[in-house]
Write a protein that holds these residues in place. Structure first.
Motif, PDB file in Angstrom:
ATOM      1  N   ILE A  27     -22.078  17.434  -4.012  1.00  0.00           N
ATOM      2  CA  ILE A  27     -20.655  17.750  -4.432  1.00  0.00           C
ATOM      3  C   ILE A  27     -20.586  18.387  -5.158  1.00  0.00           C
ATOM      4  O   ILE A  27     -21.494  18.301  -6.772  1.00  0.00           O
ATOM      5  CB  ILE A  27     -20.087  16.356  -4.762  1.00  0.00           C
ATOM      6  N   PHE A  28     -19.874  19.900  -4.677  1.00  0.00           N
ATOM      7  CA  PHE A  28     -19.212  19.921  -6.033  1.00  0.00           C
ATOM      8  C   PHE A  28     -18.190  20.328  -6.551  1.00  0.00           C
ATOM      9  O   PHE A  28     -17.552  19.709  -7.996  1.00  0.00           O
ATOM     10  CB  PHE A  28     -18.616  21.503  -5.807  1.00  0.00           C
ATOM     11  N   SER A  29     -16.715  19.838  -5.598  1.00  0.00           N
ATOM     12  CA  SER A  29     -15.283  18.864  -5.822  1.00  0.00           C
ATOM     13  C   SER A  29     -14.949  18.630  -5.244  1.00  0.00           C
ATOM     14  O   SER A  29     -15.554  18.147  -3.979  1.00  0.00           O
ATOM     15  CB  SER A  29     -14.772  20.124  -6.691  1.00  0.00           C
ATOM     16  N   ILE A  30     -14.193  17.297  -5.640  1.00  0.00           N
ATOM     17  CA  ILE A  30     -13.146  16.635  -4.764  1.00  0.00           C
ATOM     18  C   ILE A  30     -11.946  16.646  -4.367  1.00  0.00           C
ATOM     19  O   ILE A  30     -11.446  16.842  -5.511  1.00  0.00           O
ATOM     20  CB  ILE A  30     -14.065  14.918  -4.673  1.00  0.00           C
ATOM     21  N   ASN A  31     -11.466  17.125  -3.552  1.00  0.00           N
ATOM     22  CA  ASN A  31      -9.887  17.073  -3.250  1.00  0.00           C
ATOM     23  C   ASN A  31      -9.159  15.873  -2.966  1.00  0.00           C
ATOM     24  O   ASN A  31      -9.456  14.745  -3.501  1.00  0.00           O
ATOM     25  CB  ASN A  31      -9.190  17.848  -2.808  1.00  0.00           C
ATOM     26  N   ASP A  32      -8.434  15.623  -2.310  1.00  0.00           N
ATOM     27  CA  ASP A  32      -8.271  14.743  -1.687  1.00  0.00           C
ATOM     28  C   ASP A  32      -9.567  13.896  -1.168  1.00  0.00           C
ATOM     29  O   ASP A  32      -9.886  13.739  -1.212  1.00  0.00           O
ATOM     30  CB  ASP A  32      -7.092  14.431  -0.543  1.00  0.00           C
ATOM     31  N   MET A  33      -8.846  12.002  -1.907  1.00  0.00           N
ATOM     32  CA  MET A  33      -9.662  10.857  -0.986  1.00  0.00           C
ATOM     33  C   MET A  33      -8.843   9.695  -0.676  1.00  0.00           C
ATOM     34  O   MET A  33      -7.775   9.925  -1.274  1.00  0.00           O
ATOM     35  CB  MET A  33     -10.660  10.303  -2.392  1.00  0.00           C
ATOM     36  N   GLY A  34      -8.899   9.253   0.245  1.00  0.00           N
ATOM     37  CA  GLY A  34      -8.103   8.243   0.916  1.00  0.00           C
ATOM     38  C   GLY A  34      -9.022   7.365   2.126  1.00  0.00           C
ATOM     39  O   GLY A  34      -9.626   6.707   2.604  1.00  0.00           O
ATOM     40  N   TYR A  92     -11.258  -0.037   8.284  1.00  0.00           N
ATOM     41  CA  TYR A  92     -11.044   1.023   7.350  1.00  0.00           C
ATOM     42  C   TYR A  92     -11.774   1.995   6.794  1.00  0.00           C
ATOM     43  O   TYR A  92     -12.489   1.664   6.475  1.00  0.00           O
ATOM     44  CB  TYR A  92     -10.784  -0.078   5.867  1.00  0.00           C
ATOM     45  N   TYR A  93     -11.205   3.012   6.989  1.00  0.00           N
ATOM     46  CA  TYR A  93     -12.207   3.915   7.205  1.00  0.00           C
ATOM     47  C   TYR A  93     -11.726   5.260   5.888  1.00  0.00           C
ATOM     48  O   TYR A  93     -11.085   5.294   6.363  1.00  0.00           O
ATOM     49  CB  TYR A  93     -12.140   5.806   8.519  1.00  0.00           C
ATOM     50  N   CYS A  94     -13.077   5.323   4.611  1.00  0.00           N
ATOM     51  CA  CYS A  94     -12.522   5.843   3.592  1.00  0.00           C
ATOM     52  C   CYS A  94     -12.661   7.663   4.272  1.00  0.00           C
ATOM     53  O   CYS A  94     -13.725   7.755   4.809  1.00  0.00           O
ATOM     54  CB  CYS A  94     -12.971   6.005   2.535  1.00  0.00           C
ATOM     55  N   PHE A  95     -12.785   8.509   3.017  1.00  0.00           N
ATOM     56  CA  PHE A  95     -12.738   9.961   3.727  1.00  0.00           C
ATOM     57  C   PHE A  95     -12.265  10.912   2.727  1.00  0.00           C
ATOM     58  O   PHE A  95     -11.771  10.630   1.259  1.00  0.00           O
ATOM     59  CB  PHE A  95     -11.606  10.723   4.714  1.00  0.00           C
ATOM     60  N   ALA A  96     -13.128  12.751   2.414  1.00  0.00           N
ATOM     61  CA  ALA A  96     -12.834  12.618   1.091  1.00  0.00           C
ATOM     62  C   ALA A  96     -12.489  14.515   2.015  1.00  0.00           C
ATOM     63  O   ALA A  96     -13.866  14.072   2.426  1.00  0.00           O
ATOM     64  CB  ALA A  96     -13.934  12.636   0.553  1.00  0.00           C
ATOM     65  N   VAL A  97     -11.907  15.160   1.089  1.00  0.00           N
ATOM     66  CA  VAL A  97     -12.083  16.794   0.967  1.00  0.00           C
ATOM     67  C   VAL A  97     -12.745  17.164   0.568  1.00  0.00           C
ATOM     68  O   VAL A  97     -12.267  17.105  -1.239  1.00  0.00           O
ATOM     69  CB  VAL A  97     -10.469  16.652   1.196  1.00  0.00           C
ATOM     70  N   ALA A  98     -14.083  17.965   0.426  1.00  0.00           N
ATOM     71  CA  ALA A  98     -15.265  17.383  -0.584  1.00  0.00           C
ATOM     72  C   ALA A  98     -15.673  19.267  -0.617  1.00  0.00           C
ATOM     73  O   ALA A  98     -15.364  19.958   0.522  1.00  0.00           O
ATOM     74  CB  ALA A  98     -15.526  16.916  -0.783  1.00  0.00           C
ATOM     75  N   ARG A  99     -16.047  19.889  -1.494  1.00  0.00           N
ATOM     76  CA  ARG A  99     -16.192  20.534  -1.367  1.00  0.00           C
ATOM     77  C   ARG A  99     -18.322  20.844  -2.423  1.00  0.00           C
ATOM     78  O   ARG A  99     -18.731  20.357  -2.934  1.00  0.00           O
ATOM     79  CB  ARG A  99     -16.153  21.990  -2.250  1.00  0.00           C
ATOM     80  N   GLN A 100     -18.993  21.254  -1.257  1.00  0.00           N
ATOM     81  CA  GLN A 100     -20.423  21.145  -1.757  1.00  0.00           C
ATOM     82  C   GLN A 100     -20.999  21.876  -2.710  1.00  0.00           C
ATOM     83  O   GLN A 100     -20.407  23.335  -2.153  1.00  0.00           O
ATOM     84  CB  GLN A 100     -21.783  21.224  -0.423  1.00  0.00           C
TER      85      GLN A 100
END
Length: 120
Positions: A27-34, A92-100
Motif C-alpha cells: 500500500i502506498f496510500s489510502i483515501n476513503d475507507m468505509g 457488511y463489506y468494507c472497502f478502501a480506495v487505495a494506491r499500490q
C-alpha cells in the motif's frame, strides 16, 4: 491490497457490535475507507465512509447509532454499531480506495464480508 473484515455475529435488538477492517499489502496510500451492506433481497447500500483526513459520511438510517473511525497507522477502520435493529441485518463489506506501491492510480478494493444478524 487485501482487506480483512471481522466482528460480525448475532446480537439482540438494542445491542452493539464492533466491526473491524484491516488493509494489507503493498500500500502506498489510502483515501476513503468505509462500509457497505447488503440485506437479503436488497441492493448493496453505503453505510458509512471515512476519508483519510477524518471526515465522515453516514446513511440516514444509521446516523446517531453507528460511528466509523480510522487508525491510519494500522490501515484499519472500525464501525461501532449501537442500538442495533433487525433491519440492520445484512452482510457488511468494507472497502478502501487505495494506491499500490509503484502505481499511479487509485482503485477500489473490497473485503470478503461479515454477517451481522440482529434478532431476538
Amino acid at each position: 491490497v487485501q482487506l480483512q473484515a471481522s466482528g460480525g455475529g448475532l446480537v439482540q435488538p438494542g445491542g452493539s457490535l464492533r466491526l473491524s477492517c484491516a488493509a494489507s499489502g503493498s500500500i502506498f496510500s489510502i483515501n476513503d475507507m468505509g462500509w457497505y451492506r447488503q440485506a437479503p433481497g436488497k441492493q448493496r447500500e453505503s453505510v458509512a465512509t471515512i476519508a483519510n483526513a477524518g471526515s465522515t459520511f453516514y446513511v440516514d438510517s444509521v446516523k446517531g447509532r453507528f460511528t466509523i473511525s480510522r487508525d491510519n497507522a494500522k490501515n484499519t477502520i472500525y464501525l461501532q454499531m449501537n442500538s442495533l435493529k433487525p433491519e440492520d441485518t445484512a452482510v457488511y463489506y468494507c472497502f478502501a480506495v487505495a494506491r499500490q506501491s509503484g502505481r499511479n492510480n487509485y482503485l477500489n478494493y473490497w473485503g470478503q464480508g461479515t454477517l451481522v444478524t440482529v434478532s431476538s
